[in-house]
Design an enzyme around this catalytic site. Structure first.
Site, PDB file in Angstrom:
ATOM      1  N   LEU A   3     -41.102 -36.005 -15.297  1.00  0.00           N
ATOM      2  CA  LEU A   3     -40.030 -35.086 -15.709  1.00  0.00           C
ATOM      3  C   LEU A   3     -39.296 -34.580 -14.471  1.00  0.00           C
ATOM      4  O   LEU A   3     -38.808 -33.455 -14.450  1.00  0.00           O
ATOM      5  CB  LEU A   3     -40.614 -33.918 -16.509  1.00  0.00           C
ATOM      6  CG  LEU A   3     -41.082 -34.234 -17.929  1.00  0.00           C
ATOM      7  CD1 LEU A   3     -41.613 -32.981 -18.614  1.00  0.00           C
ATOM      8  CD2 LEU A   3     -39.953 -34.844 -18.781  1.00  0.00           C
TER       9      LEU A   3
ATOM     10  N   CYS B 183     -38.965 -53.015 -12.227  1.00  0.00           N
ATOM     11  CA  CYS B 183     -39.547 -53.050 -13.579  1.00  0.00           C
ATOM     12  C   CYS B 183     -38.750 -52.291 -14.620  1.00  0.00           C
ATOM     13  O   CYS B 183     -38.197 -52.887 -15.542  1.00  0.00           O
ATOM     14  CB  CYS B 183     -40.974 -52.513 -13.536  1.00  0.00           C
ATOM     15  SG  CYS B 183     -42.102 -53.626 -12.719  1.00  0.00           S
TER      16      CYS B 183
ATOM     17  N   ASN C   4     -43.208 -48.959 -20.521  1.00  0.00           N
ATOM     18  CA  ASN C   4     -42.098 -48.760 -19.591  1.00  0.00           C
ATOM     19  C   ASN C   4     -40.889 -48.131 -20.279  1.00  0.00           C
ATOM     20  O   ASN C   4     -40.175 -47.340 -19.668  1.00  0.00           O
ATOM     21  CB  ASN C   4     -41.725 -50.078 -18.904  1.00  0.00           C
ATOM     22  CG  ASN C   4     -42.636 -50.344 -17.707  1.00  0.00           C
ATOM     23  OD1 ASN C   4     -43.456 -49.500 -17.343  1.00  0.00           O
ATOM     24  ND2 ASN C   4     -42.497 -51.502 -17.094  1.00  0.00           N
TER      25      ASN C   4
ATOM     26  N   LYS D 156     -46.786 -53.437 -22.756  1.00  0.00           N
ATOM     27  CA  LYS D 156     -46.175 -53.230 -21.442  1.00  0.00           C
ATOM     28  C   LYS D 156     -44.738 -52.711 -21.552  1.00  0.00           C
ATOM     29  O   LYS D 156     -44.373 -51.714 -20.923  1.00  0.00           O
ATOM     30  CB  LYS D 156     -46.221 -54.539 -20.649  1.00  0.00           C
ATOM     31  CG  LYS D 156     -45.502 -54.527 -19.324  1.00  0.00           C
ATOM     32  CD  LYS D 156     -46.093 -53.512 -18.364  1.00  0.00           C
ATOM     33  CE  LYS D 156     -45.223 -53.338 -17.137  1.00  0.00           C
ATOM     34  NZ  LYS D 156     -45.580 -54.128 -16.026  1.00  0.00           N
TER      35      LYS D 156
HETATM   36  C1  UDX Z   1     -43.279 -48.749 -13.158  1.00  0.00           C
HETATM   37  C2  UDX Z   1     -44.383 -48.265 -14.101  1.00  0.00           C
HETATM   38  O1  UDX Z   1     -44.726 -46.910 -13.776  1.00  0.00           O
HETATM   39  C3  UDX Z   1     -45.598 -49.172 -13.980  1.00  0.00           C
HETATM   40  O2  UDX Z   1     -46.588 -48.752 -14.889  1.00  0.00           O
HETATM   41  C4  UDX Z   1     -45.169 -50.594 -14.276  1.00  0.00           C
HETATM   42  O3  UDX Z   1     -46.265 -51.467 -14.128  1.00  0.00           O
HETATM   43  C5  UDX Z   1     -44.040 -51.021 -13.352  1.00  0.00           C
HETATM   44  O4  UDX Z   1     -42.954 -50.103 -13.465  1.00  0.00           O
HETATM   45  P1  UDX Z   1     -42.806 -48.564 -10.548  1.00  0.00           P
HETATM   46  O5  UDX Z   1     -41.602 -49.404 -10.780  1.00  0.00           O
HETATM   47  O6  UDX Z   1     -43.686 -48.840  -9.379  1.00  0.00           O
HETATM   48  O7  UDX Z   1     -43.760 -48.618 -11.834  1.00  0.00           O
HETATM   49  O8  UDX Z   1     -42.270 -47.072 -10.394  1.00  0.00           O
HETATM   50  P2  UDX Z   1     -42.486 -45.658 -11.083  1.00  0.00           P
HETATM   51  O9  UDX Z   1     -43.404 -44.850 -10.286  1.00  0.00           O
HETATM   52  O10 UDX Z   1     -42.739 -45.776 -12.515  1.00  0.00           O
HETATM   53  O11 UDX Z   1     -41.007 -45.058 -10.873  1.00  0.00           O
HETATM   54  C6  UDX Z   1     -39.880 -45.703 -11.442  1.00  0.00           C
HETATM   55  C7  UDX Z   1     -38.603 -44.996 -11.079  1.00  0.00           C
HETATM   56  O12 UDX Z   1     -38.493 -43.767 -11.777  1.00  0.00           O
HETATM   57  C8  UDX Z   1     -38.426 -44.657  -9.603  1.00  0.00           C
HETATM   58  O13 UDX Z   1     -37.098 -44.974  -9.215  1.00  0.00           O
HETATM   59  C9  UDX Z   1     -38.655 -43.168  -9.556  1.00  0.00           C
HETATM   60  O14 UDX Z   1     -37.946 -42.543  -8.504  1.00  0.00           O
HETATM   61  C10 UDX Z   1     -38.113 -42.739 -10.904  1.00  0.00           C
HETATM   62  N1  UDX Z   1     -38.676 -41.481 -11.411  1.00  0.00           N
HETATM   63  C11 UDX Z   1     -40.002 -41.403 -11.703  1.00  0.00           C
HETATM   64  C12 UDX Z   1     -37.849 -40.385 -11.647  1.00  0.00           C
HETATM   65  O15 UDX Z   1     -36.641 -40.441 -11.408  1.00  0.00           O
HETATM   66  N2  UDX Z   1     -38.399 -39.242 -12.153  1.00  0.00           N
HETATM   67  C13 UDX Z   1     -39.712 -39.140 -12.441  1.00  0.00           C
HETATM   68  O16 UDX Z   1     -40.135 -38.058 -12.909  1.00  0.00           O
HETATM   69  C14 UDX Z   1     -40.555 -40.249 -12.201  1.00  0.00           C
END
Ligand code: UDX
Length: 436
Positions: free
Chosen positions: A252, A262, A210, A206
């Protein structure tokens, strides 16, 4: 006979897991020590926003299979107990606070019937499952513990639970694996990959996943910094490298970086744990990933100053977006809300709008102004900041909004708006990591 399941901790993960497992035909008992939360869930109301989940919750309660309680004794009927409590970052350290997980194990232990299996789903530092096994066995000597990390994304919680891209189970014996295969049979039938691991590996999967995701985001944000310095365009760069299947085009999206409950706390807890293990050098790069991520927020504030003035006290700033990402009302470690709060602290008058996260944002930062609509938010603004890429913001008519603001200046903190459309309407448009 299908096993009866209990879910301990009914927050984001637990409420989703309970409703989804009930939808697969299991009898599920959700237990939480927070009576307000349990009352709300029992009424079929979700304490947070997640697309489709409230409807599913109501259906499952109506089916009679899903119930909620604050009384741990009620779990004595259940065969498999999923631990879904939170592991937030500790107040004064990078490490995870394990008090809720330990408390949950201690509360469950006295009520376990013989042959039942306790399954941890919370994100924990490697080595925790072994420590919890000892706590469990001190009270219930025959009890068995397995670890089954959860990878659900907010906004896609149901999809990720019912159709995950893999199931990972950390077990110490075949029996525990059989029980979990039985529970997840409907998901395995879809062809979902099944990975059996030992306890430490399952815990690590996990945080490794992440960390990798956080690294991808900070990598592209570092490239955005270089593009800005060199006159390149990070969106084109991301598209071009993304065609290489070894790199892939997901995660990206350059912008103000990652937040939420998370990614930030998981990479920090991972570093803290590595240090305890004497392996801190291996994760030194995560410190840089965190720093790049926080720098993205600071860069937006620098751009605001360069577009307005170093002294922000007489300026009105409109912030579109408070949630850490769209399709969520979660403002935990939200880059958008952090930027809004920092601008407010710098003396600007900041007004925030978000389609779903207004109440939690207001609770977190009561001194910010909040507007009920994006139009009210931008009224008379000196600059507009687009910080969470909600669909409704992409559908804004820039010509109409130009008539509402004091000056047509916009920063797209998510590289999600149509720049050509905004500039054609007469806006000065600044995007992160692109020629401006
Ligand atoms: C994440 C993991 O994806 C998931 O597998 C885990 O169980 C919990 O943490 P989550 O926190 O729901 O999930 O969000 P995620 O969709 O991963 O986005 C995380 C952050 O990254 C957001 O703030 C999003 O805006 C940012 N992000 C994501 C970017 O800035 N650029 C990207 O290309 C993708």
């Amino acid at each position: 006979m299908k096993p009866v399941l209990s879910v301990i901790g009914t927050g984001y993960l637990g409420a989703t897991h309970a409703a989804c497992m009930s939808s697969l035909g299991f009898t599920v008992i959700g237990v939480d020590s927070d009576s307000a939360k349990i009352d709300q869930l029992s009424r079929g109301e979700l304490p947070f926003y997640e697309p489709g989940l409230e409807e599913l919750l109501r259906q499952q309660i109506a089916s009679g299979r899903l119930t909620f309680s604050t009384d741990f004794a009620i779990i004595s009927n259940a065969d498999v107990h999923f631990i879904c409590v939170g592991t937030p970052q500790k107040e004064n350290s990078l490490a995870a606070d394990l008090s809720f997980v330990k408390g949950a194990i201690a509360s469950v232990a006295p009520h376990l019937k013989s042959g039942s299996l306790v399954v941890g789903k919370s994100t924990v530092p490697v080595g925790t499952a072994q420590e919890l096994t000892a706590i469990l066995r001190a009270i219930a000597p025959q009890a068995d513990l397995a670890w089954n990390p959860e990878f659900l994304r907010e906004g896609f919680a149901i999809e990720d639970t019912l159709r995950p891209n893999r199931l990972v189970v950390g077990v110490t014996n075949d029996r525990a694996e059989h029980i979990l295969k039985d529970v997840y049979a409907p998901i395995l039938e879809l062809g979902t990959p099944w990975i059996r691991a030992d306890l430490p590996t399952s815990e690590l999967v996990k945080v490794a996943a992440n960390s990798f995701l956080a690294t991808k985001i900070s990598f592209i944000n570092a490239m955005a910094e270089i593009c800005e310095a060199a006159g390149g365009d990070v969106t084109v760069l991301a598209q071009a490298i993304g065609y290489d299947p070894r790199i892939g085009n997901k995660f990206l999206q350059a912008g103000i970086g990652f937040g939420g409950g998370c990614l930030p706390k998981d990479i920090r807890a991972f570093m803290a744990r590595a240090e305890e293990l004497g392996a801190e050098q291996a994760l030194e790069f995560l410190r840089e990933i965190d720093a790049i991520n926080l720098r993205a927020r600071a860069r937006v504030i620098d751009v605001v100053r360069s577009m307005l003035s170093a002294d922000l006290t007489s300026y009105k700033i409109a912030v579109l977006g408070a949630a850490f990402k769209p399709e969520s009302d979660d403002v935990r470690d939200s880059p958008a809300l952090d930027i809004a709060a920092q601008l407010h602290a710098a003396g600007a008058t900041v007004t925030v709008h978000d389609p779903k996260a207004m109440a939690p944002a207001q609770k977190r930062f009561p001194t910010l102004n909040f507007a009920q609509s994006s139009q009210d938010c931008v009224a008379d603004a000196d600059i507009v900041l687009h910080l969470t890429e909600w669909k409704e913001y992409r559908e804004i008519d820039p010509s109409l909004f130009k008539t509402l603001v004091k000056r047509p200046l916009i920063i797209d903190g998510r590289n999600a708006l149509d720049r050509a459309k905004w500039t054609a309407a007469g806006w000065t448009f600044h995007a992160l990591g692109r020629k401006n």
